[in-house]
Design an enzyme around this catalytic site. Structure first.
Site, PDB file in Angstrom:
ATOM      1  N   GLY A 297      42.200 -37.355  80.721  1.00 50.27           N
ATOM      2  CA  GLY A 297      41.870 -35.833  81.088  1.00 50.27           C
ATOM      3  C   GLY A 297      41.219 -35.781  82.497  1.00 50.27           C
ATOM      4  O   GLY A 297      40.546 -36.539  82.737  1.00 50.27           O
TER       5      GLY A 297
ATOM      6  N   ARG B 121      48.808 -38.265  80.281  1.00 49.34           N
ATOM      7  CA  ARG B 121      49.045 -39.170  79.236  1.00 49.34           C
ATOM      8  C   ARG B 121      50.219 -39.803  79.212  1.00 49.34           C
ATOM      9  O   ARG B 121      51.317 -39.128  78.853  1.00 49.34           O
ATOM     10  CB  ARG B 121      48.355 -38.304  77.798  1.00 49.34           C
ATOM     11  CG  ARG B 121      47.179 -37.630  78.198  1.00 49.34           C
ATOM     12  CD  ARG B 121      46.333 -37.375  77.081  1.00 49.34           C
ATOM     13  NE  ARG B 121      45.221 -36.394  77.300  1.00 49.34           N
ATOM     14  CZ  ARG B 121      43.945 -36.665  77.510  1.00 49.34           C
ATOM     15  NH1 ARG B 121      43.599 -38.043  77.693  1.00 49.34           N
ATOM     16  NH2 ARG B 121      43.042 -35.732  77.629  1.00 49.34           N
TER      17      ARG B 121
ATOM     18  N   ASP C  54      31.054 -40.484  77.621  1.00 47.94           N
ATOM     19  CA  ASP C  54      31.224 -41.333  76.586  1.00 47.94           C
ATOM     20  C   ASP C  54      31.316 -42.681  76.815  1.00 47.94           C
ATOM     21  O   ASP C  54      31.923 -43.486  75.786  1.00 47.94           O
ATOM     22  CB  ASP C  54      32.255 -40.807  75.562  1.00 47.94           C
ATOM     23  CG  ASP C  54      33.590 -40.705  76.300  1.00 47.94           C
ATOM     24  OD1 ASP C  54      33.877 -41.005  77.224  1.00 47.94           O
ATOM     25  OD2 ASP C  54      34.529 -40.354  75.447  1.00 47.94           O
TER      26      ASP C  54
ATOM     27  N   ASP D 145      33.226 -36.237  79.383  1.00 49.96           N
ATOM     28  CA  ASP D 145      32.374 -36.445  77.923  1.00 49.96           C
ATOM     29  C   ASP D 145      31.196 -37.314  78.207  1.00 49.96           C
ATOM     30  O   ASP D 145      30.546 -37.325  77.246  1.00 49.96           O
ATOM     31  CB  ASP D 145      33.431 -36.858  76.990  1.00 49.96           C
ATOM     32  CG  ASP D 145      34.694 -36.024  76.627  1.00 49.96           C
ATOM     33  OD1 ASP D 145      34.335 -34.689  76.779  1.00 49.96           O
ATOM     34  OD2 ASP D 145      35.521 -36.500  75.922  1.00 49.96           O
TER      35      ASP D 145
ATOM     36  N   THR E 166      35.401 -38.835  83.559  1.00 51.96           N
ATOM     37  CA  THR E 166      35.522 -37.955  82.402  1.00 51.96           C
ATOM     38  C   THR E 166      34.316 -37.165  81.977  1.00 51.96           C
ATOM     39  O   THR E 166      33.383 -37.700  82.257  1.00 51.96           O
ATOM     40  CB  THR E 166      35.604 -38.847  80.926  1.00 51.96           C
ATOM     41  OG1 THR E 166      35.615 -38.308  79.670  1.00 51.96           O
ATOM     42  CG2 THR E 166      34.796 -40.054  81.013  1.00 51.96           C
TER      43      THR E 166
ATOM     44  N   ASP F 110      38.245 -43.912  78.513  1.00 50.50           N
ATOM     45  CA  ASP F 110      38.296 -45.270  77.850  1.00 50.50           C
ATOM     46  C   ASP F 110      39.749 -45.569  77.674  1.00 50.50           C
ATOM     47  O   ASP F 110      40.205 -47.005  77.509  1.00 50.50           O
ATOM     48  CB  ASP F 110      37.614 -45.028  76.397  1.00 50.50           C
ATOM     49  CG  ASP F 110      37.816 -44.000  75.650  1.00 50.50           C
ATOM     50  OD1 ASP F 110      38.375 -43.268  75.928  1.00 50.50           O
ATOM     51  OD2 ASP F 110      37.272 -44.121  74.235  1.00 50.50           O
TER      52      ASP F 110
ATOM     53  N   ARG G 283      34.455 -34.224  71.481  1.00 56.01           N
ATOM     54  CA  ARG G 283      34.990 -34.645  70.256  1.00 56.01           C
ATOM     55  C   ARG G 283      34.190 -35.840  69.291  1.00 56.01           C
ATOM     56  O   ARG G 283      33.720 -36.043  68.328  1.00 56.01           O
ATOM     57  CB  ARG G 283      36.405 -34.962  70.291  1.00 56.01           C
ATOM     58  CG  ARG G 283      37.193 -34.923  68.838  1.00 56.01           C
ATOM     59  CD  ARG G 283      38.497 -35.226  69.096  1.00 56.01           C
ATOM     60  NE  ARG G 283      39.038 -34.149  69.576  1.00 56.01           N
ATOM     61  CZ  ARG G 283      39.387 -32.802  69.326  1.00 56.01           C
ATOM     62  NH1 ARG G 283      39.012 -32.665  67.915  1.00 56.01           N
ATOM     63  NH2 ARG G 283      39.835 -31.927  70.134  1.00 56.01           N
TER      64      ARG G 283
HETATM   65  P1  ATP Z   1      39.734 -38.868  78.730  1.00 55.77           P
HETATM   66  O1  ATP Z   1      38.345 -39.699  78.113  1.00 55.77           O
HETATM   67  O2  ATP Z   1      39.576 -37.917  79.390  1.00 55.77           O
HETATM   68  O3  ATP Z   1      40.465 -38.507  77.290  1.00 55.77           O
HETATM   69  P2  ATP Z   1      41.309 -41.316  78.718  1.00 55.77           P
HETATM   70  O4  ATP Z   1      41.647 -42.053  79.906  1.00 55.77           O
HETATM   71  O5  ATP Z   1      40.461 -41.661  77.634  1.00 55.77           O
HETATM   72  O6  ATP Z   1      40.702 -40.087  79.453  1.00 55.77           O
HETATM   73  P3  ATP Z   1      43.771 -41.373  77.229  1.00 55.77           P
HETATM   74  O7  ATP Z   1      44.552 -40.182  77.374  1.00 55.77           O
HETATM   75  O8  ATP Z   1      43.101 -42.010  75.915  1.00 55.77           O
HETATM   76  O9  ATP Z   1      42.712 -40.581  78.224  1.00 55.77           O
HETATM   77  O10 ATP Z   1      44.423 -42.521  78.038  1.00 55.77           O
HETATM   78  C1  ATP Z   1      45.075 -42.356  79.190  1.00 55.77           C
HETATM   79  C2  ATP Z   1      46.057 -43.335  79.261  1.00 55.77           C
HETATM   80  O11 ATP Z   1      45.787 -44.671  79.268  1.00 55.77           O
HETATM   81  C3  ATP Z   1      47.088 -43.102  78.052  1.00 55.77           C
HETATM   82  O12 ATP Z   1      47.848 -41.737  78.295  1.00 55.77           O
HETATM   83  C4  ATP Z   1      48.015 -44.379  78.025  1.00 55.77           C
HETATM   84  O13 ATP Z   1      48.893 -44.229  78.971  1.00 55.77           O
HETATM   85  C5  ATP Z   1      46.789 -45.346  78.479  1.00 55.77           C
HETATM   86  N1  ATP Z   1      46.422 -45.856  77.401  1.00 55.77           N
HETATM   87  C6  ATP Z   1      45.444 -45.630  76.474  1.00 55.77           C
HETATM   88  N2  ATP Z   1      45.264 -46.453  75.295  1.00 55.77           N
HETATM   89  C7  ATP Z   1      46.283 -47.434  75.604  1.00 55.77           C
HETATM   90  C8  ATP Z   1      46.400 -48.743  74.889  1.00 55.77           C
HETATM   91  N3  ATP Z   1      46.014 -48.990  73.914  1.00 55.77           N
HETATM   92  N4  ATP Z   1      47.347 -49.601  75.627  1.00 55.77           N
HETATM   93  C9  ATP Z   1      48.081 -49.328  76.680  1.00 55.77           C
HETATM   94  N5  ATP Z   1      47.694 -47.922  77.307  1.00 55.77           N
HETATM   95  C10 ATP Z   1      46.920 -47.151  76.835  1.00 55.77           C
END
Ligand code: ATP
Length: 325
Positions: A15, A76, A134, A132, A130, A107, A176
């Site tokens: 995000g 994503r 978190d 959040d 992020t 994360d 969330r």
């Molecule tokens: P936010 O907290 O704002 O949602 P985020 O980094 O947690 O940000 P995600 O969409 O969960 O956002 O993860 C971003 C990208 O990281 C995913 O689209 C994917 O490409 C990669 N990713 C997440 N989990 C995995 C995993 N288990 N293995 C490999 N790549 C991953």
């Protein structure tokens, strides 16, 4: 140094969050200052797989510190979750001559980075971007302060109309899995209650708070609800049944919470963290997130930042309860 650090790749992922651009600027300029070339990767891990990459000079990051969103775009990317996808990403890295990565995200982004670093022995540093807040190991994440202020501004406006019409408002905010935005915006706006994932709020408790809110101000009440679960709409429906005489309204703040110019706090945080990311690489650190604890920069292993739950401050929950008498 056990490897040559001549070029870094830089991406934003997950995000978007206000302050990401300030971080992009700081990473880019700190790298160039240290004679390290910067390759900007578009749309997170997808850009790494597709090779959507351009070299960045210092002027590429001019005049962006005050802009919300991310000039690198974000995405994503499901493909990065597969071994084949990551293999393709690695081939791009080799082809582009990238020696290390700086990734800005949450994360999920760090989970992917950790796996990728282990599989292909690539030094990766993460910056927590992020809204959040978190991530374990940092007092604040880039974007959280701005989002909190955006929510407070919106709730203040809703309070004006709630008071004028004697209304009870349920306002849904992001978070969330983490109630930091909901709890702290409730504290900052004098809301009667916050419904957050870390703390079970019974309907009776909510009922009491709403009653006392109406008693106190005589004419309005505000409950901040973290998204997820039954949400503001679900809670409002239940309360409507209990208090048919109340004029219950719902406001879901939605994506406006992500946008806007970053606050001074987020700009400074992102700037310090961006420079710290390059320092960490020069210091041969890898698979760590840059955090901030008691105003000092810290290094947090990805494994901890991802896995450990960041606790919400129980004292703040108590303060909110005390003040809603
Ligand atoms: P936010 O907290 O704002 O949602 P985020 O980094 O947690 O940000 P995600 O969409 O969960 O956002 O993860 C971003 C990208 O990281 C995913 O689209 C994917 O490409 C990669 N990713 C997440 N989990 C995995 C995993 N288990 N293995 C490999 N790549 C991953």
């Amino acid at each position: 140094m056990s490897y040559e650090l001549k070029c870094i790749g830089l991406l934003t992922s997950g995000g978007d969050a206000p302050g990401m651009n300030a971080a992009i600027r700081a990473v880019t300029r700190a790298a160039i200052y240290n004679n390290i070339a910067v390759k900007a990767i578009h749309r997170g891990y997808r850009g790494l797989i597709l090779g959507d990459i351009v070299p960045f000079q210092t002027q590429n990051v001019s005049n962006i510190i005050q802009q919300g969103g991310t000039i690198l775009k974000t995405a994503r990317c499901q493909e990065f979750m597969t071994k084949e996808g990551r293999q393709t990403a690695y081939e791009t890295i080799r082809r582009e001559g990238i020696d290390a990565l700086v990734v800005i995200g949450g994360d999920g982004t760090f989970t992917g980075a950790r796996i990728f670093a282990q599989e292909f022995n690539i030094p990766i540093i993460g910056l927590p971007g992020t809204i959040d807040n978190d991530l374990w190991g940092t007092d604040s994440t880039i974007g959280y302060d701005t989002a909190l202020n955006t929510i407070v501004e919106a709730v203040d406006k809703i309070r004006d109309t709630a008071t004028s019409h004697d209304r009870l408002f349920f306002i849904e905010v992001m978070g969330r899995d983490a109630g930091f935005l909901a709890l702290n915006s409730a504290l900052a706006t004098g809301a009667e209650a916050a419904v957050i994932p870390e703390h079970k709020t019974s309907v009776e408790e909510l009922e009491n708070r709403i009653r006392s809110g109406f008693r106190k101000s005589k004419n309005s009440s505000i409950v901040i609800v973290a998204e997820g679960g039954e949400g503001a709409q679900g809670l409002a429906n239940r309360i409507r049944k209990l208090f048919p005489s109340y004029d219950v309204r719902v406001s879901i703040l939605g994506h406006l919470q992500r946008g806007g110019s970053p606050s001074a706090y987020d700009r400074i945080l992102a700037t310090r963290m961006g420079v710290a990311a390059i320092d960490a690489l020069l210091d041969e650190q890898r698979s760590i997130m840059i955090g901030i604890v008691n105003k000092e920069i810290v290094h947090v292993p990805f494994s901890k930042a991802i896995k450990e739950d960041k606790q919400i401050d129980q004292a703040r929950i108590n303060v909110l309860q005390i003040l809603s008498v």
